[in-house]
Design a protein around this motif. Structure first.
Motif, PDB file in Angstrom:
ATOM      1  N   LEU A 208      -6.173   1.187 -16.126  1.00 23.70           N
ATOM      2  CA  LEU A 208      -5.096   1.718 -15.295  1.00 23.70           C
ATOM      3  C   LEU A 208      -5.157   1.180 -13.874  1.00 23.70           C
ATOM      4  N   THR A 209      -6.335   0.777 -13.448  1.00 27.66           N
ATOM      5  CA  THR A 209      -6.525   0.225 -12.106  1.00 27.66           C
ATOM      6  C   THR A 209      -7.581  -0.866 -12.173  1.00 27.66           C
ATOM      7  N   ARG A 210      -7.369  -1.928 -11.421  1.00 24.45           N
ATOM      8  CA  ARG A 210      -8.323  -3.052 -11.443  1.00 24.45           C
ATOM      9  C   ARG A 210      -9.559  -2.751 -10.596  1.00 24.45           C
TER      10      ARG A 210
ATOM     11  N   VAL B  97      -1.117  -4.193  -5.546  1.00 20.45           N
ATOM     12  CA  VAL B  97      -0.537  -2.878  -5.273  1.00 20.45           C
ATOM     13  C   VAL B  97      -1.641  -1.823  -5.231  1.00 20.45           C
ATOM     14  N   THR B  98      -1.634  -1.046  -4.152  1.00 25.88           N
ATOM     15  CA  THR B  98      -2.605   0.042  -3.969  1.00 25.88           C
ATOM     16  C   THR B  98      -1.885   1.376  -3.967  1.00 25.88           C
ATOM     17  N   THR B  99      -2.445   2.365  -4.653  1.00 30.68           N
ATOM     18  CA  THR B  99      -2.002   3.738  -4.459  1.00 30.68           C
ATOM     19  C   THR B  99      -3.227   4.617  -4.256  1.00 30.68           C
ATOM     20  N   LYS B 100      -2.966   5.872  -3.878  1.00 27.96           N
ATOM     21  CA  LYS B 100      -4.064   6.777  -3.524  1.00 27.96           C
ATOM     22  C   LYS B 100      -3.845   8.126  -4.188  1.00 27.96           C
TER      23      LYS B 100
ATOM     24  N   ASP C 262       0.846  -1.195   0.000  1.00 25.81           N
ATOM     25  CA  ASP C 262       0.000   0.000   0.000  1.00 25.81           C
ATOM     26  C   ASP C 262       0.882   1.247   0.000  1.00 25.81           C
ATOM     27  N   THR C 263       0.679   2.122  -0.997  1.00 25.55           N
ATOM     28  CA  THR C 263       1.412   3.371  -1.062  1.00 25.55           C
ATOM     29  C   THR C 263       0.430   4.490  -1.419  1.00 25.55           C
ATOM     30  N   ALA C 264       0.963   5.684  -1.705  1.00 22.22           N
ATOM     31  CA  ALA C 264       0.106   6.826  -2.036  1.00 22.22           C
ATOM     32  C   ALA C 264       0.963   7.911  -2.685  1.00 22.22           C
TER      33      ALA C 264
ATOM     34  N   ASP D 103      -3.632  -2.471  -8.680  1.00 21.94           N
ATOM     35  CA  ASP D 103      -4.780  -3.325  -8.365  1.00 21.94           C
ATOM     36  C   ASP D 103      -5.905  -2.540  -7.711  1.00 21.94           C
ATOM     37  N   LEU D 104      -5.550  -1.449  -7.031  1.00 25.41           N
ATOM     38  CA  LEU D 104      -6.554  -0.645  -6.332  1.00 25.41           C
ATOM     39  C   LEU D 104      -6.095   0.806  -6.289  1.00 25.41           C
TER      40      LEU D 104
END
Length: 267
Positions: A122-124, A61-64, A34-36, A92-93
């Protein structure tokens, strides 16, 4: 849509520190990161993932999206920049990190832009973070609850956020807990330590297991190999009903994250 129950958070970790944390975690078997954008570590995380040798398809992999990038014209370009830093063609998120302060950009505009990013590959999955009930409803109205993978919120034994959780569960929205260890304060609590002794576990394992037992995802961070390994073992810790009730009684509405000028009207 499914969100892995356990992963690695990277808040406040940068440069060589985050590279070491991510690579060590991946060596130990972590597969969720998890990142951002605002963490300013996406490039380092991307480097660590690439150097780890773990196949991209095995990772989650998550970003915000940061508040400056929530408008329809900025969201997708900012996400494309994040993907370049992360050295991947997709995440992924993707979450809205914080609601736009004072509603400068509507929830609907941001959510529709996120949906467009999803449709573009670009994102699942897409979701939200730090959303109180009223704004969760706006997000649902914009894209439908079925398209919102999770609401990532501060949630720990001292802030159990029951109103938000109840609303989310009624609408089939998943919850991801951040700050699950309450900046380490939960590890000093007598009740939690007693449960840890009972199960021959660590206090951190108890708190993480508590959150996962309630159905939340957790994303603890650490820079130490032994803590990364120990935290991961929480997945296998089974707490009983009395343990869960004892931790439930610790709620005292103690919010630790509420930045001035950024925080919404909390429930």
């Amino acid at each position: 849509m499914t969100i892995p129950a356990f992963g690695l958070g990277t808040f406040r970790l940068q440069d060589d520190v985050v590279i070491h944390s991510v690579k060590t975690a991946l060596e130990l078997g972590y597969r969720t990161i998890d990142t951002a954008q605002i963490y300013e570590n996406e490039a380092a995380v991307g480097q660590a993932i690439t150097e780890s040798g773990v196949a991209r398809g095995d990772l989650f992999v998550t970003t915000k999206i940061w508040i400056e990038n929530l408008s329809a014209e900025k969201l997708i370009p900012s996400l494309e920049e994040s993907l370049a830093k992360l050295r991947t063609h997709y995440v992924d998120l993707t979450l809205i990190h914080w609601p736009s302060p004072e509603g400068a950009v509507s929830v609907k505009e941001s959510m529709l832009a996120l949906m467009a990013a999803k449709e573009a590959g670009l994102t699942r999955q897409i979701g939200i973070s730090n959303f109180p009930i009223a704004l969760m409803q706006e997000a649902i109205d914009a894209v439908g609850a079925e398209n919102i993978a999770t609401n990532q919120i501060e949630l720990h034994p001292f802030l159990q956020n029951r109103q938000v959780v109840e609303f989310a569960q009624k609408n089939d929205l998943h919850i991801t807990s951040y700050m699950t260890l309450a900046y380490g304060d939960a590890l000093k609590d007598q009740v939690i330590n007693a449960i840890a002794q009972k199960h021959k576990a660590t206090p951190a394992q108890v708190v993480l297991a508590w959150a996962m037992t309630l159905g939340y995802a957790v994303i603890p961070s650490s820079t130490k190999r032994e803590n990364l390994a120990s935290n991961m073992a929480a997945v296998d810790l089974q707490l009983d009903d009395q343990d869960m009730a004892n931790i439930a009684a610790l709620d005292r509405q103690q919010r630790l994250v509420s930045p001035e000028g950024l925080a919404p009207n909390w429930d």
